[in-house]
Design a protein around this motif. Structure first.
Motif, short mmCIF file in Angstrom:
data_model
loop_
_atom_site.label_atom_id
_atom_site.label_comp_id
_atom_site.label_asym_id
_atom_site.label_seq_id
_atom_site.Cartn_x
_atom_site.Cartn_y
_atom_site.Cartn_z
N ALA A 102 36.91 -58.79 43.10
CA ALA A 102 35.80 -57.88 42.84
C ALA A 102 36.22 -56.88 41.78
N LEU A 103 35.28 -56.48 40.94
CA LEU A 103 35.60 -55.57 39.84
C LEU A 103 35.86 -54.16 40.35
N ASP A 104 35.14 -53.74 41.39
CA ASP A 104 35.36 -52.40 41.95
C ASP A 104 34.81 -52.37 43.37
N TYR A 105 35.13 -51.28 44.07
CA TYR A 105 34.76 -51.13 45.48
C TYR A 105 34.35 -49.67 45.69
N LEU A 106 33.07 -49.42 45.88
CA LEU A 106 32.54 -48.06 46.02
C LEU A 106 32.16 -47.81 47.46
N VAL A 107 32.56 -46.66 47.97
CA VAL A 107 32.24 -46.29 49.35
C VAL A 107 31.09 -45.28 49.36
N LYS A 108 30.08 -45.58 50.17
CA LYS A 108 28.93 -44.68 50.29
C LYS A 108 29.34 -43.40 51.01
N PRO A 109 28.73 -42.26 50.69
CA PRO A 109 27.74 -42.07 49.63
C PRO A 109 28.40 -42.10 48.24
N VAL A 110 27.84 -42.89 47.37
CA VAL A 110 28.43 -43.11 46.05
C VAL A 110 28.13 -41.91 45.14
N ARG A 111 29.16 -41.46 44.44
CA ARG A 111 28.98 -40.39 43.46
C ARG A 111 28.62 -40.98 42.11
N ALA A 112 27.81 -40.28 41.35
CA ALA A 112 27.35 -40.77 40.06
C ALA A 112 28.53 -41.04 39.13
N THR A 113 29.52 -40.15 39.13
CA THR A 113 30.67 -40.34 38.24
C THR A 113 31.46 -41.60 38.61
N ARG A 114 31.55 -41.89 39.92
CA ARG A 114 32.27 -43.08 40.37
C ARG A 114 31.53 -44.34 39.98
N LEU A 115 30.19 -44.33 40.10
CA LEU A 115 29.39 -45.48 39.71
C LEU A 115 29.49 -45.71 38.20
N ALA A 116 29.47 -44.63 37.43
CA ALA A 116 29.59 -44.76 35.98
C ALA A 116 30.92 -45.40 35.59
N ASP A 117 32.00 -44.98 36.25
CA ASP A 117 33.32 -45.57 35.97
C ASP A 117 33.32 -47.07 36.26
N ALA A 118 32.71 -47.47 37.37
CA ALA A 118 32.67 -48.88 37.74
C ALA A 118 31.89 -49.70 36.73
N LEU A 119 30.77 -49.15 36.26
CA LEU A 119 29.96 -49.88 35.28
C LEU A 119 30.63 -49.94 33.91
N ARG A 120 31.37 -48.91 33.56
CA ARG A 120 32.14 -48.98 32.31
C ARG A 120 33.18 -50.10 32.38
N LYS A 121 33.79 -50.21 33.56
CA LYS A 121 34.76 -51.29 33.76
C LYS A 121 34.07 -52.64 33.62
N ALA A 122 32.85 -52.75 34.15
CA ALA A 122 32.09 -53.99 34.04
C ALA A 122 31.81 -54.32 32.58
N ARG A 123 31.49 -53.30 31.79
CA ARG A 123 31.23 -53.54 30.37
C ARG A 123 32.50 -54.02 29.67
N ARG A 124 33.64 -53.42 29.99
CA ARG A 124 34.90 -53.82 29.35
C ARG A 124 35.29 -55.25 29.70
N HIS A 125 34.92 -55.65 30.91
CA HIS A 125 35.31 -56.99 31.37
C HIS A 125 34.22 -58.04 31.17
N ALA A 126 33.12 -57.64 30.56
CA ALA A 126 31.98 -58.55 30.47
C ALA A 126 32.29 -59.83 29.70
N ASP A 127 33.18 -59.78 28.74
CA ASP A 127 33.49 -60.95 27.92
C ASP A 127 34.63 -61.79 28.49
N ASP A 128 35.15 -61.38 29.64
CA ASP A 128 36.29 -62.09 30.24
C ASP A 128 35.88 -63.17 31.23
N ALA A 129 34.56 -63.30 31.47
CA ALA A 129 34.05 -64.30 32.42
C ALA A 129 34.79 -64.19 33.75
N VAL A 130 34.66 -63.03 34.37
CA VAL A 130 35.35 -62.77 35.63
C VAL A 130 34.90 -63.77 36.69
#
Length: 254
Positions: A102-130
């Motif tokens: 899994a790319l990331d693991y967020l525990v509720k209640p999710v903070r906006a900054t934590r979600l943003a970090d996870a999605l940035r990671k998704a963008r960086r890894h988007a071309d790696d065909a995870v």
């Protein structure tokens, strides 16, 4: 990838999905995204994911029917696998999540900054065909079969027996057969409580064994037996090596 990440939200609670939408709106300027679809359970999510137009799946873990861990394992077999970010109220699944890549693991209640970090990671890894790896940490409720370009789910509870045939394993139910790209050894290890080996190439569901019958004499003077299964008229041979286990099962059932 398009400029905005294409997301699938998977949670059995509508308020939780609404909360994620609000957070995504709050961080839209930093990490643009669009919610392509939502699903309230793993089955609906898998069906939607087969369209292949997703970059990221935000998945809750505890859901009825099919939990998020099992969903992630099935998603791994799709030709186009979305990155998986687990979003859950429980932290004890983190090890399983990362075993599944899994790319990331967020525990509720999710903070906006934590979600943003996870999605940035998704963008960086988007071309790696995870690709998610198979894990034996959780016992599945369904096996998956790739047929005509689509994934079919095979409920384990409906399988009467599993038989190795060349490089495939065939799962036999009362209604039909399914070809699985898994080894019999792996299936035996994962489902040892449900299935019993009766031959080097065959596992049978313990719950459907109703008895045995004498097989045709093979001319060596020794008794040869076949198991009788509820749900099928087919008789399956028992090897000499596995005969003791079959007798024990029948004694326990009796």
């Amino acid at each position: 990838m398009s400029e905005a990440l294409r997301l699938l939200l998977v949670d059995d609670e509508a308020p939780a999905r609404a909360r994620l939408r609000d957070l995504l709106g709050d961080i839209a300027a930093e990490v643009p995204s669009t919610v392509v679809a939502e699903a309230a359970d793993g089955f609906a999510a898998l069906e939607r994911a087969q369209a292949g137009d997703l970059d990221v799946a935000l998945i809750d873990i505890r859901m009825p029917g099919m939990d998020g861990v099992e969903l992630a394992r099935h998603l791994a077999r799709l030709p186009s696998t979305p990155a998986v970010i687990f979003v859950t109220a429980f932290d004890q699944y983190a090890v399983q999540a990362f075993e599944l890549a899994a790319l990331d693991y967020l525990v509720k209640p999710v903070r906006a900054t934590r979600l943003a970090d996870a999605l940035r990671k998704a963008r960086r890894h988007a071309d790696d065909a995870v690709r998610l790896e198979k894990s034996a940490l959780a016992i599945r409720q369904n096996l998956s079969c790739l047929e005509r370009g689509r994934i079919l789910l095979v409920p384990v509870a409906e399988i009467l027996y599993l038989k190795a045939e060349q490089k495939y394993v065939t799962a036999h139910t009362a209604g039909r057969e399914y070809l699985l790209e898994e080894s019999l050894v792996h299936l035996e290890a994962e489902f040892s409580e449900r299935f019993l080996r009766i031959h080097r190439n065959c596992l049978v569901a313990r719950a459907v064994v109703t008895g045995v019958e004498r097989a045709a004499d093979e001319g060596d003077g020794e008794a040869h037996w076949q198991v009788i299964l509820d749900g099928t008229t087919e008789r399956l041979p028992v090897s000499r090596r596995q005969w003791a286990q079959v007798k024990t099962l029948l004694k326990l059932a009796g």
